[in-house]
Design a protein around this motif. Structure first.
Motif, PDB file in Angstrom:
ATOM      1  N   LYS A 179       0.821  -1.212   0.000  1.00 53.89           N
ATOM      2  CA  LYS A 179       0.000   0.000   0.000  1.00 53.89           C
ATOM      3  C   LYS A 179       0.854   1.260   0.000  1.00 53.89           C
ATOM      4  N   LEU A 180       1.989   1.192   0.685  1.00 54.38           N
ATOM      5  CA  LEU A 180       2.903   2.339   0.735  1.00 54.38           C
ATOM      6  C   LEU A 180       3.749   2.448  -0.530  1.00 54.38           C
ATOM      7  N   GLY A 181       3.702   1.403  -1.367  1.00 52.69           N
ATOM      8  CA  GLY A 181       4.531   1.389  -2.565  1.00 52.69           C
ATOM      9  C   GLY A 181       6.001   1.261  -2.236  1.00 52.69           C
ATOM     10  N   ALA A 211      -1.265 -12.577  -0.924  1.00 53.15           N
ATOM     11  CA  ALA A 211      -1.207 -12.787  -2.374  1.00 53.15           C
ATOM     12  C   ALA A 211      -1.295 -11.465  -3.107  1.00 53.15           C
ATOM     13  N   TRP A 212      -2.195 -10.592  -2.672  1.00 54.36           N
ATOM     14  CA  TRP A 212      -2.352  -9.281  -3.311  1.00 54.36           C
ATOM     15  C   TRP A 212      -1.054  -8.482  -3.220  1.00 54.36           C
ATOM     16  N   THR A 213      -0.376  -8.598  -2.090  1.00 53.78           N
ATOM     17  CA  THR A 213       0.886  -7.874  -1.897  1.00 53.78           C
ATOM     18  C   THR A 213       1.893  -8.225  -2.984  1.00 53.78           C
ATOM     19  N   LEU A 214       2.019  -9.519  -3.286  1.00 53.88           N
ATOM     20  CA  LEU A 214       3.008  -9.956  -4.277  1.00 53.88           C
ATOM     21  C   LEU A 214       2.713  -9.341  -5.636  1.00 53.88           C
ATOM     22  N   ALA A 215       1.432  -9.332  -6.017  1.00 55.26           N
ATOM     23  CA  ALA A 215       1.078  -8.756  -7.312  1.00 55.26           C
ATOM     24  C   ALA A 215       1.285  -7.249  -7.313  1.00 55.26           C
ATOM     25  N   ALA A 216       0.890  -6.593  -6.225  1.00 54.08           N
ATOM     26  CA  ALA A 216       1.022  -5.138  -6.149  1.00 54.08           C
ATOM     27  C   ALA A 216       2.479  -4.698  -6.203  1.00 54.08           C
ATOM     28  N   LEU A 217       3.361  -5.493  -5.615  1.00 56.12           N
ATOM     29  CA  LEU A 217       4.796  -5.162  -5.613  1.00 56.12           C
ATOM     30  C   LEU A 217       5.533  -5.762  -6.809  1.00 56.12           C
ATOM     31  N   GLY A 218       4.825  -6.575  -7.602  1.00 57.50           N
ATOM     32  CA  GLY A 218       5.479  -7.229  -8.738  1.00 57.50           C
ATOM     33  C   GLY A 218       6.525  -8.225  -8.296  1.00 57.50           C
ATOM     34  N   HIS A 219       6.277  -8.867  -7.156  1.00 57.43           N
ATOM     35  CA  HIS A 219       7.251  -9.811  -6.598  1.00 57.43           C
ATOM     36  C   HIS A 219       6.836 -11.238  -6.977  1.00 57.43           C
ATOM     37  N   VAL A 220       7.558 -11.843  -7.886  1.00 59.62           N
ATOM     38  CA  VAL A 220       7.212 -13.178  -8.372  1.00 59.62           C
ATOM     39  C   VAL A 220       7.944 -14.239  -7.559  1.00 59.62           C
ATOM     40  N   ASP A 221       7.160 -15.130  -6.959  1.00 57.50           N
ATOM     41  CA  ASP A 221       7.702 -16.263  -6.211  1.00 57.50           C
ATOM     42  C   ASP A 221       6.715 -17.402  -6.417  1.00 57.50           C
ATOM     43  N   ARG A 222       6.919 -18.169  -7.484  1.00 56.17           N
ATOM     44  CA  ARG A 222       5.941 -19.175  -7.879  1.00 56.17           C
ATOM     45  C   ARG A 222       5.792 -20.276  -6.839  1.00 56.17           C
ATOM     46  N   ALA A 223       6.871 -20.629  -6.192  1.00 51.39           N
ATOM     47  CA  ALA A 223       6.801 -21.679  -5.174  1.00 51.39           C
ATOM     48  C   ALA A 223       5.925 -21.228  -4.004  1.00 51.39           C
TER      49      ALA A 223
END
Length: 382
Positions: A179-181, A211-223
């Protein structure tokens, strides 16, 4: 430690303030604060004995105010805030975290107060515990207060404590960073490493927010996402409409295809569609199109729920929905015609391109949908 004063003759139970003979102790004041059962009682206590408050009392007052004012508003909160402000330089970490958390709960935005609080907190950050960290970043988000340097310093201290964070604290901290970017890939990676073995203890909201955090930050961790979905699947019935939509959107944004999970999510979402807000409906159909997950029965049900709300869709919701229908190849002439009538002309270049794609698809389908002439012209010149 001073012995506890058990003389209660100076106050009335449940009212928190009455005639006090002599100077009340810190313990007496804390007890009186917590026994206040109305905003007026708390304000009267602050007015009568505020000069005797110590930093603990000054932090306890807004914390209790957040409970009392929850349903009555907080127009008179300033005397309590002013008293806390005077004691900020002498507050301990827990008191500082509680004070800013209380202001956030009260929705009392005061940048000068928060700046002073963060200044007092910075040299004490190493003594912040996991709950203090989570509450502080949550409060900054809620108050709309951005201070990248402070957040970076807080995370530096928090990293060494992550193993002591509970699921709620992990989820809230991650959500607040998004949320803070504030993108800190090393911290997020460390947080996910700690969170993975605790996922079974995450509740639906924790799972959806993480889960939303990962998408919002563009942090990919498939595992990690795969592990999260495995835990989330049996809990889907506990997800709110917003959480269901957000989770579908996350999978699409991260490019994480899991057809079995999405099918299970849609099964749970179908009977709740009337409770979906416009953006949640738009995000859901956009996610299905992005993931290439075709389910005509679900989309038909979604459009039925969306049609009476189209006047509340913003331009992005409308264009995303039109684009998704074209990508999914889902024909519903009546719905599409109504959607295009609501599109208006104040559109971004991206929205115009999405609508143009929908129009070209309609032409290919030789439908009877009549596209407003002005909208057609705007899309073709975009």
């Amino acid at each position: 430690m001073a012995p506890r004063n058990t003389n209660r003759s100076w106050r009335q139970p449940g009212r928190g303030v009455s005639s006090i003979g002599g100077a009340p102790s810190s313990y007496q004041l804390t007890s009186a604060i917590k026994e206040c059962t109305s905003p007026d009682a708390l304000l009267a206590l602050v007015e009568q004995h505020g000069q005797a408050f110590n930093p603990i009392n000054a932090a306890t007052a807004p914390t209790h105010a957040a409970r009392l004012f929850a349903h009555t508003g907080c127009a008179d909160i300033e005397p309590i805030v002013q008293l806390a402000r005077e004691h900020l330089p002498h507050m301990q970490p827990r008191a500082l975290a509680n004070a800013v958390y209380a202001l956030a709960k009260l929705q009392h935005k005061d940048d000068a107060f928060v700046n002073a609080l963060l200044e007092a907190a910075t040299p004490q950050l190493r003594d912040f515990n996991p709950q203090d960290v989570a509450n502080t970043v949550w409060a900054l988000v809620t108050l709309g207060h951005t201070n990248g340097a402070f957040v970076a310093a807080l995370l530096k201290v928090a990293t060494s404590q992550l193993r002591n964070f509970k699921p709620q604290e992990l989820s809230n901290t991650a959500w607040a960073l998004a949320k803070l970017g504030h993108a800190d890939r090393a911290f997020v990676a460390a947080l996910l490493k700690v969170a993975t073995p605790q996922l079974r203890d995450f509740n639906p909201q924790n799972l959806a927010n993480t889960a939303w955090t990962l998408a919002a930050l563009g942090h990919v961790d498939r595992a990690f996402v795969a592990a999260l979905l495995k835990v989330a699947a049996p809990q889907l019935r506990g997800f709110t409409p917003q959480a269901l939509s957000n989770t579908a959107w996350v999978l699409a944004a991260l490019g994480h295809a899991d057809s079995a999970f999405v099918a299970a999510l849609l099964k749970v979402a179908t009977p709740q569609l009337r409770g979906f807000a416009p953006q949640a409906l738009s995000n859901m159909v956009w996610a299905l199109a992005t993931l290439g997950h075709a389910d005509s029965a679900f989309v038909a049900a979604l459009l039925k729920a969306a049609e009476p709300q189209l006047h509340n869709f913003n331009t992005q919701d409308l264009s995303n929905t039109a684009w998704a229908l074209a990508v999914l190849g889902h024909s519903d002439d009546a719905f599409t015609a109504t959607l295009l009538q609501h599109a208006g002309m104040d559109l971004s270049a991206e929205a115009l391109n999405q609508l143009l794609m929908c129009m070209l698809w309609l032409e290919d389908q030789h439908t009877a949908v009549v596209v407003p002439a002005q909208l057609t012209a705007a899309c073709k010149t975009a």
